[in-house]
Scaffold this motif. Structure first.
Motif, short mmCIF file in Angstrom:
data_model
loop_
_atom_site.label_atom_id
_atom_site.label_comp_id
_atom_site.label_asym_id
_atom_site.label_seq_id
_atom_site.Cartn_x
_atom_site.Cartn_y
_atom_site.Cartn_z
N HIS A 82 -45.02 -24.80 32.44
CA HIS A 82 -46.36 -24.61 33.08
C HIS A 82 -44.96 -23.82 34.75
N ILE A 83 -45.53 -22.80 34.90
CA ILE A 83 -45.16 -22.03 35.84
C ILE A 83 -46.75 -20.46 36.73
N ILE A 84 -45.51 -21.26 38.11
CA ILE A 84 -47.13 -20.80 38.78
C ILE A 84 -46.32 -19.62 39.79
N MET A 85 -46.37 -18.65 39.69
CA MET A 85 -45.99 -17.40 40.31
C MET A 85 -46.52 -17.10 41.71
N ILE A 86 -46.20 -16.83 42.02
CA ILE A 86 -47.00 -15.95 43.63
C ILE A 86 -46.74 -14.39 43.39
N GLU A 87 -48.06 -14.38 44.37
CA GLU A 87 -48.62 -12.73 44.88
C GLU A 87 -47.71 -12.37 45.39
N GLU A 88 -47.28 -10.89 44.98
CA GLU A 88 -46.34 -10.05 45.63
C GLU A 88 -45.19 -10.57 46.30
N ARG A 89 -44.48 -11.33 45.97
CA ARG A 89 -43.63 -12.66 45.58
C ARG A 89 -42.82 -12.63 45.10
N SER A 90 -43.00 -13.37 43.53
CA SER A 90 -42.50 -13.50 42.76
C SER A 90 -41.79 -12.49 41.85
N LYS A 91 -40.59 -12.39 41.49
CA LYS A 91 -39.76 -11.40 41.13
C LYS A 91 -39.53 -11.92 39.80
N VAL A 92 -39.54 -11.53 38.49
CA VAL A 92 -38.79 -12.57 37.29
C VAL A 92 -38.32 -11.55 36.29
N PHE A 93 -37.51 -11.12 36.15
CA PHE A 93 -36.56 -9.99 35.36
C PHE A 93 -35.39 -10.09 34.60
N TYR B 202 -40.54 -19.16 43.32
CA TYR B 202 -40.61 -18.69 45.07
C TYR B 202 -40.77 -16.70 45.41
N GLY B 203 -39.71 -16.61 45.00
CA GLY B 203 -38.90 -15.27 44.69
C GLY B 203 -38.36 -14.63 43.83
#
Length: 532
Positions: A196-207, A180-181
């Motif tokens: 299974h991985i779901i991300m949200i445009e312009e919201r999810s940041k994974v690093f 979600y963020g």
């Protein structure tokens, strides 16, 4: 099956006093649940919503089947510590597309959802429940990783969180991450190790490291989106399996993933016809006395939580301080061990051992209802073999392989806590009523022993230790043990999975029995050596 009669009189002074005391304790507990639900407070929540984000419980609700219950677990973790009640994490069991799942959501209104020592302990407990009960795990992720000031308590043991995710996957139990963020540093491995991985445009940041750390470590200048944004992970790295437009779309996709898991339960199915208790569950508030020294009949509780108020008692005339027997709760068969009076004698221990063996032979889960001060002491009982008989019961509990549920309604002291399947004996679920108490022994007994031993030791050494000094020590220790025996303290320490309203007992037990039947229920005929 026999229907349990009742002697409870809701109009009596005793019932009224018991109910008043229970409601007072329940109000204290509910106030702390409200603190947990408030998360980081009004300002943090307002800021969170202003960014178009839902708080963790609303995120969970967006995934659950409409009208289905959610059994929140470990809701008071970290109570009494320096950290926010609830430990910055919301978790529990709910139904998604007809499938019972474990749902875990970071509360990013509390320090950005970072993990402190209690967050970690709660996470590991929730993962353990998912693995033992074969529940698909859905992580609703928004976490800044470890709480850096407490990293020495989080970093080394925290690896178990990632190990558990891979072991769930290896066991064929699906793991789903909805990001979600921010999910940074160690938090990045939660989606990284999920099926299974779901991300949200312009919201999810994974690093693994944000732009400032990357620049400090390598000199590279970059931005959030190109370094770990949802679009990049969906198009370039391949980390994201699905790309959602907003939080509600992410919930829709997550539900679709669960629907297509082709998941099936492997335990028992409930009876097709379930009868409600004949007696009023509201009366559960007035059954347990406020004083732990006053006995009560656990049959009165069972008559208000079992199907049709029915209970088939086993060995009713032998070892009567412990009641054993069979019943159904929401259509699920269960064996029940309930302390009828506080002390456990040799007869009770032998009776319990046989009953546990029978439950394992018939693959029947066990419910332990605690109200015990421990095993009986004294010369007569030592000579009668109380140690070997108590050990026999504890042996049976420790090696029983059918699922166990523990419910502490009043006292749970000494080795009786172990014999009745306390936390150390790994019950699938352990819940407490607001009236629960648990410690090595009662506060007055412990204070008496400690203060008298200290006084005797001082006097042997020729040091002054007056009666007033001994009384002062007694009072101090008694008050300390009283405080440490309270259910809020025990729940904060994660020694239970939640304090429940007595009126919700049947529902909570039914949800627990349903969850544990997601996995196969099988007993054993192999126990340790029983010392006869």
């Amino acid at each position: 099956m026999s229907t349990t009669p009742t002697t409870v009189d809701p109009s009596s002074e005793e019932f009224t006093a018991n109910r008043t005391a229970m409601m007072d304790r329940l109000s204290e507990v509910m106030a702390q649940y409200a603190v947990a639900e408030a998360g980081g407070g009004d300002k943090a929540l307002e800021r969170h919503r202003s960014r178009g984000k839902m708080p963790p419980r609303e995120r969970i609700d967006s995934l659950l089947d409409r009208g289905s219950p959610f059994l929140e677990l470990c809701g008071l973790a970290a109570w009494g510590s320096q950290f926010t009640v609830g430990a910055s994490l919301v978790g529990g069991i709910g139904t998604v597309e007809g499938t019972e799942c474990m749902l875990i959501a970071n509360d990013s209104t509390v320090k950005g959802g970072t993990s402190n020592p209690w967050t970690l302990r709660k996470m590991l407990r929730l993962q353990e429940i998912a693995l033992e009960n074969r529940l698909p795990l859905i992580n609703l992720v928004e976490s800044g990783g470890a709480d850096l000031p407490t990293q020495k308590e989080v970093f080394v043991p925290g690896g178990a969180m990632f190990r558990n995710l891979t072991q769930l996957s290896r066991a064929g139990i699906p793991t789903i991450a909805v990001v979600y963020g921010n999910s940074t540093a160690g938090g990045a491995y939660v989606p990284g190790m999920s099926d299974h991985i779901i991300m949200i445009e312009e919201r999810s940041k994974v690093f693994l490291a944000g732009p400032p750390l990357v620049r400090a470590a390598t000199g590279e200048i970059t931005d959030d989106e190109s370094l770990g944004g949802a679009d990049m992970h969906a198009r370039v790295s391949g980390l994201a399996d699905y790309l959602a437009v907003d939080e509600l779309d992410a919930a829709r996709i997550a539900r679709s993933v669960v629907r297509r898991l082709n998941w099936s339960r492997t335990g028992a199915t409930p009876l097709s016809s379930v009868a409600a208790p004949l007696l009023d569950t509201e009366e559960l508030l007035g059954i347990v006395p406020d004083g732990l020294k006053v006995p009560y009949d656990p049959r009165e509780i069972l008559a208000r939580i079992t199907d049709g108020s029915e209970f088939d008692e086993f060995k009713p005339l032998y070892g009567s301080s412990l009641m054993t027997g069979w019943a159904e709760i929401h259509g699920y068969r269960v064996g029940i061990l309930a302390n009828a009076r506080g002390v456990l004698f040799s007869e009770e221990a032998q009776k319990a051992t046989q009953f546990i063996q029978l439950a394992n032979r018939s693959n029947t889960p066990l419910l332990f209802m605690h109200n015990t001060t421990g095993y009986m002491v004294g010369k007569q009982y030592e000579q009668g073999g109380i140690i070997k008989h108590g050990s026999m019961m504890i042996n049976a509990v420790a090696n029983s392989e059918v699922p166990h549920i523990s419910l502490i309604t009043a006292a749970s002291y000494g080795a009786g806590h172990y014999g009745m399947c306390g936390r150390a004996f790994n019950p699938r679920f352990l819940f407490s009523w607001p009236s629960a108490r648990s410690a090595v022994m009662g506060s007055e007994q412990l204070a008496s022993v400690t203060s008298s031993v200290a006084a005797a030791s001082a006097r042997r050494r020729g040091r002054e230790f007056t009666e007033d000094m001994e009384q002062q020590m007694f009072d101090q220790i008694r008050d300390q043990i009283d405080a440490e025996s309270l259910p809020l303290f025990l729940s904060g320490m994660l020694y239970d999975d939640g304090i429940i309203d007595p009126r919700d007992t049947r529902t909570v037990l039914g949800l627990s029995l349903s969850a544990l039947n997601s996995a196969p229920v099988a007993g054993t005929d192999g126990f340790g050596v029983f010392r006869m």
